[in-house]
Design a protein around this motif. Structure first.
Motif, PDB file in Angstrom:
ATOM      1  N   ASP A  14       0.835  -1.204   0.000  1.00  0.00           N
ATOM      2  CA  ASP A  14       0.000   0.000   0.000  1.00  0.00           C
ATOM      3  C   ASP A  14       0.870   1.255   0.000  1.00  0.00           C
ATOM      4  O   ASP A  14       0.640   2.190  -0.761  1.00  0.00           O
ATOM      5  CB  ASP A  14      -0.923  -0.030   1.216  1.00  0.00           C
ATOM      6  N   GLU A  15       1.891   1.268   0.836  1.00  0.00           N
ATOM      7  CA  GLU A  15       2.781   2.438   0.934  1.00  0.00           C
ATOM      8  C   GLU A  15       3.530   2.681  -0.375  1.00  0.00           C
ATOM      9  O   GLU A  15       3.655   3.823  -0.826  1.00  0.00           O
ATOM     10  CB  GLU A  15       3.771   2.218   2.071  1.00  0.00           C
ATOM     11  N   GLU A  16       4.036   1.626  -0.999  1.00  0.00           N
ATOM     12  CA  GLU A  16       4.779   1.776  -2.253  1.00  0.00           C
ATOM     13  C   GLU A  16       3.890   2.290  -3.387  1.00  0.00           C
ATOM     14  O   GLU A  16       4.280   3.179  -4.141  1.00  0.00           O
ATOM     15  CB  GLU A  16       5.422   0.443  -2.639  1.00  0.00           C
ATOM     16  N   ILE A  17       2.692   1.741  -3.499  1.00  0.00           N
ATOM     17  CA  ILE A  17       1.770   2.189  -4.546  1.00  0.00           C
ATOM     18  C   ILE A  17       1.341   3.629  -4.302  1.00  0.00           C
ATOM     19  O   ILE A  17       1.233   4.424  -5.240  1.00  0.00           O
ATOM     20  CB  ILE A  17       0.551   1.242  -4.639  1.00  0.00           C
ATOM     21  N   THR A  18       1.133   4.000  -3.053  1.00  0.00           N
ATOM     22  CA  THR A  18       0.768   5.384  -2.723  1.00  0.00           C
ATOM     23  C   THR A  18       1.880   6.339  -3.149  1.00  0.00           C
ATOM     24  O   THR A  18       1.608   7.407  -3.702  1.00  0.00           O
ATOM     25  CB  THR A  18       0.492   5.525  -1.215  1.00  0.00           C
ATOM     26  N   ARG A  19       3.124   5.964  -2.934  1.00  0.00           N
ATOM     27  CA  ARG A  19       4.251   6.812  -3.339  1.00  0.00           C
ATOM     28  C   ARG A  19       4.274   7.021  -4.852  1.00  0.00           C
ATOM     29  O   ARG A  19       4.564   8.113  -5.331  1.00  0.00           O
ATOM     30  CB  ARG A  19       5.569   6.210  -2.889  1.00  0.00           C
ATOM     31  N   ILE A  20       3.989   5.991  -5.613  1.00  0.00           N
ATOM     32  CA  ILE A  20       3.954   6.123  -7.071  1.00  0.00           C
ATOM     33  C   ILE A  20       2.819   7.054  -7.486  1.00  0.00           C
ATOM     34  O   ILE A  20       2.990   7.921  -8.338  1.00  0.00           O
ATOM     35  CB  ILE A  20       3.808   4.747  -7.749  1.00  0.00           C
ATOM     36  N   CYS A  21       1.648   6.886  -6.879  1.00  0.00           N
ATOM     37  CA  CYS A  21       0.484   7.715  -7.234  1.00  0.00           C
ATOM     38  C   CYS A  21       0.680   9.180  -6.861  1.00  0.00           C
ATOM     39  O   CYS A  21       0.088  10.056  -7.479  1.00  0.00           O
ATOM     40  CB  CYS A  21      -0.774   7.172  -6.565  1.00  0.00           C
ATOM     41  N   GLU A  22       1.489   9.458  -5.857  1.00  0.00           N
ATOM     42  CA  GLU A  22       1.722  10.839  -5.445  1.00  0.00           C
ATOM     43  C   GLU A  22       2.593  11.599  -6.430  1.00  0.00           C
ATOM     44  O   GLU A  22       2.629  12.812  -6.405  1.00  0.00           O
ATOM     45  CB  GLU A  22       2.388  10.863  -4.060  1.00  0.00           C
ATOM     46  N   ARG A  23       3.301  10.898  -7.295  1.00  0.00           N
ATOM     47  CA  ARG A  23       4.184  11.538  -8.270  1.00  0.00           C
ATOM     48  C   ARG A  23       3.517  11.516  -9.636  1.00  0.00           C
ATOM     49  O   ARG A  23       3.454  10.470 -10.278  1.00  0.00           O
ATOM     50  CB  ARG A  23       5.518  10.800  -8.331  1.00  0.00           C
ATOM     51  N   PRO A  24       3.042  12.654 -10.127  1.00  0.00           N
ATOM     52  CA  PRO A  24       2.344  12.661 -11.412  1.00  0.00           C
ATOM     53  C   PRO A  24       3.270  12.430 -12.608  1.00  0.00           C
ATOM     54  O   PRO A  24       2.836  11.997 -13.659  1.00  0.00           O
ATOM     55  CB  PRO A  24       1.712  14.042 -11.475  1.00  0.00           C
ATOM     56  N   ILE A  25       4.570  12.700 -12.436  1.00  0.00           N
ATOM     57  CA  ILE A  25       5.517  12.561 -13.541  1.00  0.00           C
ATOM     58  C   ILE A  25       6.605  11.560 -13.145  1.00  0.00           C
ATOM     59  O   ILE A  25       7.169  11.625 -12.065  1.00  0.00           O
ATOM     60  CB  ILE A  25       6.195  13.915 -13.878  1.00  0.00           C
ATOM     61  N   LEU A  26       6.885  10.615 -14.039  1.00  0.00           N
ATOM     62  CA  LEU A  26       7.960   9.652 -13.833  1.00  0.00           C
ATOM     63  C   LEU A  26       9.068   9.929 -14.832  1.00  0.00           C
ATOM     64  O   LEU A  26       8.800  10.238 -15.986  1.00  0.00           O
ATOM     65  CB  LEU A  26       7.452   8.220 -14.051  1.00  0.00           C
ATOM     66  N   GLU A  53       3.984  10.542 -22.820  1.00  0.00           N
ATOM     67  CA  GLU A  53       5.232  11.298 -22.781  1.00  0.00           C
ATOM     68  C   GLU A  53       4.949  12.780 -22.582  1.00  0.00           C
ATOM     69  O   GLU A  53       4.073  13.351 -23.223  1.00  0.00           O
ATOM     70  CB  GLU A  53       6.025  11.098 -24.066  1.00  0.00           C
ATOM     71  N   VAL A  54       5.680  13.394 -21.669  1.00  0.00           N
ATOM     72  CA  VAL A  54       5.524  14.818 -21.382  1.00  0.00           C
ATOM     73  C   VAL A  54       6.476  15.578 -22.291  1.00  0.00           C
ATOM     74  O   VAL A  54       7.677  15.334 -22.306  1.00  0.00           O
ATOM     75  CB  VAL A  54       5.836  15.125 -19.899  1.00  0.00           C
ATOM     76  N   ARG A  55       5.918  16.488 -23.064  1.00  0.00           N
ATOM     77  CA  ARG A  55       6.717  17.321 -23.975  1.00  0.00           C
ATOM     78  C   ARG A  55       7.027  18.637 -23.282  1.00  0.00           C
ATOM     79  O   ARG A  55       6.630  18.869 -22.153  1.00  0.00           O
ATOM     80  CB  ARG A  55       5.925  17.599 -25.256  1.00  0.00           C
ATOM     81  N   GLU A  56       7.696  19.526 -23.983  1.00  0.00           N
ATOM     82  CA  GLU A  56       8.016  20.845 -23.421  1.00  0.00           C
ATOM     83  C   GLU A  56       6.766  21.578 -22.987  1.00  0.00           C
ATOM     84  O   GLU A  56       5.717  21.452 -23.594  1.00  0.00           O
ATOM     85  CB  GLU A  56       8.762  21.680 -24.456  1.00  0.00           C
ATOM     86  N   ARG A  57       6.872  22.335 -21.932  1.00  0.00           N
ATOM     87  CA  ARG A  57       5.796  23.144 -21.371  1.00  0.00           C
ATOM     88  C   ARG A  57       4.563  22.306 -21.013  1.00  0.00           C
ATOM     89  O   ARG A  57       3.443  22.745 -21.165  1.00  0.00           O
ATOM     90  CB  ARG A  57       5.408  24.277 -22.303  1.00  0.00           C
TER      91      ARG A  57
END
Length: 67
Positions: free
Chosen positions: A9-21, A59-63
């Motif tokens: 639960d803790e590990e999955i919560t940490r991943i969900c808290e970060r919107p960008i990987l 994929e996150v592009r510029e801006r």
């Protein structure tokens, strides 16, 4: 691209808290690619000890533009 993460639960919560990987590329590819998790689903195993997160990567592009 679809990815799966398995964890507590803790590990999955940490991943969900970060919107960008950030994904590190190989020597001949781009050094770092940034992805946003979209269409996130979390399920539990029958024994309730591990969780599975399934998400699509965009994929996150510029801006902040997405692919």
């Amino acid at each position: 691209m679809r990815v799966c993460f398995y964890g507590t639960d803790e590990e999955i919560t940490r991943i969900c808290e970060r919107p960008i990987l950030a994904v590190l590329g190989t020597r001949h590819a781009q050094p770092v690619l940034a992805f946003e998790l979209v269409n996130v689903r979390v399920t539990a195993d029958p024994y309730q000890t591990m969780f599975r997160l399934v998400a699509d990567l965009s994929e996150v592009r510029e801006r902040g533009e997405r692919d």
